[in-house]
Design a protein around this motif. Sequence first.
Motif, PDB file in Angstrom:
ATOM      1  N   UNK A   7     -50.651   4.891 -14.268  1.00  0.00           N
ATOM      2  CA  UNK A   7     -51.498   3.775 -14.689  1.00  0.00           C
ATOM      3  C   UNK A   7     -50.800   2.882 -15.697  1.00  0.00           C
ATOM      4  N   UNK A   8     -49.693   3.355 -16.280  1.00  0.00           N
ATOM      5  CA  UNK A   8     -48.933   2.523 -17.206  1.00  0.00           C
ATOM      6  C   UNK A   8     -47.873   1.681 -16.493  1.00  0.00           C
ATOM      7  N   UNK A   9     -47.655   1.912 -15.204  1.00  0.00           N
ATOM      8  CA  UNK A   9     -46.726   1.088 -14.445  1.00  0.00           C
ATOM      9  C   UNK A   9     -47.262  -0.338 -14.389  1.00  0.00           C
ATOM     10  N   UNK A  10     -46.376  -1.297 -14.478  1.00  0.00           N
ATOM     11  CA  UNK A  10     -46.809  -2.699 -14.555  1.00  0.00           C
ATOM     12  C   UNK A  10     -47.012  -3.294 -13.164  1.00  0.00           C
ATOM     13  N   UNK A  11     -47.850  -2.608 -12.363  1.00  0.00           N
ATOM     14  CA  UNK A  11     -48.066  -3.033 -10.973  1.00  0.00           C
ATOM     15  C   UNK A  11     -49.522  -3.353 -10.670  1.00  0.00           C
ATOM     16  N   UNK A  12     -50.411  -3.148 -11.586  1.00  0.00           N
ATOM     17  CA  UNK A  12     -51.842  -3.194 -11.283  1.00  0.00           C
ATOM     18  C   UNK A  12     -52.451  -4.585 -11.359  1.00  0.00           C
ATOM     19  N   UNK A  13     -51.636  -5.596 -11.701  1.00  0.00           N
ATOM     20  CA  UNK A  13     -52.129  -6.975 -11.702  1.00  0.00           C
ATOM     21  C   UNK A  13     -52.746  -7.405 -13.014  1.00  0.00           C
ATOM     22  N   UNK A  14     -52.588  -6.614 -14.046  1.00  0.00           N
ATOM     23  CA  UNK A  14     -53.118  -6.975 -15.357  1.00  0.00           C
ATOM     24  C   UNK A  14     -52.356  -8.143 -15.966  1.00  0.00           C
ATOM     25  N   UNK A  15     -52.873  -8.664 -17.044  1.00  0.00           N
ATOM     26  CA  UNK A  15     -52.298  -9.847 -17.677  1.00  0.00           C
ATOM     27  C   UNK A  15     -50.833  -9.652 -18.062  1.00  0.00           C
ATOM     28  N   UNK A  16     -50.454  -8.481 -18.520  1.00  0.00           N
ATOM     29  CA  UNK A  16     -49.078  -8.219 -18.939  1.00  0.00           C
ATOM     30  C   UNK A  16     -48.205  -7.645 -17.819  1.00  0.00           C
ATOM     31  N   UNK A  17     -48.771  -7.447 -16.647  1.00  0.00           N
ATOM     32  CA  UNK A  17     -48.040  -6.844 -15.535  1.00  0.00           C
ATOM     33  C   UNK A  17     -47.186  -7.875 -14.806  1.00  0.00           C
ATOM     34  N   UNK A  18     -46.051  -7.412 -14.261  1.00  0.00           N
ATOM     35  CA  UNK A  18     -45.143  -8.255 -13.489  1.00  0.00           C
ATOM     36  C   UNK A  18     -45.484  -8.268 -12.001  1.00  0.00           C
ATOM     37  N   UNK A  19     -46.256  -7.287 -11.561  1.00  0.00           N
ATOM     38  CA  UNK A  19     -46.508  -7.059 -10.143  1.00  0.00           C
ATOM     39  C   UNK A  19     -48.004  -6.975  -9.881  1.00  0.00           C
ATOM     40  N   UNK A  20     -48.394  -7.181  -8.615  1.00  0.00           N
ATOM     41  CA  UNK A  20     -49.773  -6.980  -8.171  1.00  0.00           C
ATOM     42  C   UNK A  20     -49.764  -6.130  -6.908  1.00  0.00           C
ATOM     43  N   UNK A  31     -50.852   8.439  -1.957  1.00  0.00           N
ATOM     44  CA  UNK A  31     -51.123   7.051  -1.608  1.00  0.00           C
ATOM     45  C   UNK A  31     -49.830   6.268  -1.794  1.00  0.00           C
ATOM     46  N   UNK A  32     -49.506   5.498  -0.791  1.00  0.00           N
ATOM     47  CA  UNK A  32     -48.310   4.651  -0.794  1.00  0.00           C
ATOM     48  C   UNK A  32     -48.777   3.234  -1.137  1.00  0.00           C
ATOM     49  N   UNK A  33     -48.327   2.701  -2.262  1.00  0.00           N
ATOM     50  CA  UNK A  33     -48.717   1.375  -2.714  1.00  0.00           C
ATOM     51  C   UNK A  33     -47.611   0.372  -2.432  1.00  0.00           C
ATOM     52  N   UNK A  34     -47.994  -0.814  -1.995  1.00  0.00           N
ATOM     53  CA  UNK A  34     -47.063  -1.931  -1.856  1.00  0.00           C
ATOM     54  C   UNK A  34     -47.468  -2.965  -2.898  1.00  0.00           C
ATOM     55  N   UNK A  35     -46.481  -3.558  -3.555  1.00  0.00           N
ATOM     56  CA  UNK A  35     -46.811  -4.578  -4.532  1.00  0.00           C
ATOM     57  C   UNK A  35     -45.840  -5.741  -4.448  1.00  0.00           C
ATOM     58  N   UNK A  36     -46.298  -6.878  -4.985  1.00  0.00           N
ATOM     59  CA  UNK A  36     -45.560  -8.127  -4.908  1.00  0.00           C
ATOM     60  C   UNK A  36     -45.390  -8.671  -6.329  1.00  0.00           C
ATOM     61  N   UNK A  37     -44.216  -9.256  -6.590  1.00  0.00           N
ATOM     62  CA  UNK A  37     -43.964  -9.831  -7.906  1.00  0.00           C
ATOM     63  C   UNK A  37     -44.883 -11.030  -8.120  1.00  0.00           C
ATOM     64  N   UNK A  43     -40.380 -11.192  -3.778  1.00  0.00           N
ATOM     65  CA  UNK A  43     -39.960  -9.854  -4.186  1.00  0.00           C
ATOM     66  C   UNK A  43     -41.087  -8.850  -3.994  1.00  0.00           C
ATOM     67  N   UNK A  44     -40.744  -7.697  -3.416  1.00  0.00           N
ATOM     68  CA  UNK A  44     -41.725  -6.658  -3.145  1.00  0.00           C
ATOM     69  C   UNK A  44     -41.215  -5.313  -3.658  1.00  0.00           C
ATOM     70  N   UNK A  45     -42.130  -4.401  -3.854  1.00  0.00           N
ATOM     71  CA  UNK A  45     -41.784  -3.053  -4.257  1.00  0.00           C
ATOM     72  C   UNK A  45     -42.779  -2.073  -3.675  1.00  0.00           C
ATOM     73  N   UNK A  46     -42.555  -0.812  -3.968  1.00  0.00           N
ATOM     74  CA  UNK A  46     -43.475   0.218  -3.486  1.00  0.00           C
ATOM     75  C   UNK A  46     -43.487   1.385  -4.453  1.00  0.00           C
ATOM     76  N   UNK A  47     -44.575   2.108  -4.423  1.00  0.00           N
ATOM     77  CA  UNK A  47     -44.721   3.314  -5.233  1.00  0.00           C
ATOM     78  C   UNK A  47     -45.510   4.330  -4.428  1.00  0.00           C
ATOM     79  N   UNK A  48     -45.209   5.593  -4.648  1.00  0.00           N
ATOM     80  CA  UNK A  48     -45.955   6.686  -4.035  1.00  0.00           C
ATOM     81  C   UNK A  48     -46.588   7.485  -5.162  1.00  0.00           C
ATOM     82  N   UNK A  49     -47.903   7.703  -5.058  1.00  0.00           N
ATOM     83  CA  UNK A  49     -48.647   8.444  -6.065  1.00  0.00           C
ATOM     84  C   UNK A  49     -49.130   9.750  -5.447  1.00  0.00           C
ATOM     85  N   UNK A  50     -48.767  10.876  -6.052  1.00  0.00           N
ATOM     86  CA  UNK A  50     -49.228  12.191  -5.615  1.00  0.00           C
ATOM     87  C   UNK A  50     -50.661  12.375  -6.116  1.00  0.00           C
ATOM     88  N   UNK A  51     -51.590  12.549  -5.195  1.00  0.00           N
ATOM     89  CA  UNK A  51     -53.003  12.616  -5.559  1.00  0.00           C
ATOM     90  C   UNK A  51     -53.399  13.938  -6.212  1.00  0.00           C
TER      91      UNK A  51
END
Length: 76
Positions: A7-20, A31-37, A43-51
């Motif tokens: 949850x501290x990764x800067x991918x969630x679309x918050x005001x200080x985040x670089x990614x959405x 869950x496999x997440x895709x995000x965009x700068x 620019x795109x990225x991805x993250x995998x979260x172990x549930x």
Amino acid sequence: MRLFFPLSLRIWGGQMDDWSVIGAELTEREVQLSFQHKEDTKLFGQATIDLQWGVATEFTTPWEQMTLQDVKSSWD
């Protein structure tokens, strides 16, 4: 250490985040997440979260790749 606190990764679309986050694929264990700068939308990225453990096991952007592996608990 960032992978242990997804949850501290800067991918969630918050005001200080670089990614959405723009997509998610759910399986039984992760869950496999895709995000965009936010500024450079090419620019795109991805993250995998172990549930089960609530940690990110992979985080990839065009300039960074982190992988968490071989973590075992004493409960197994």
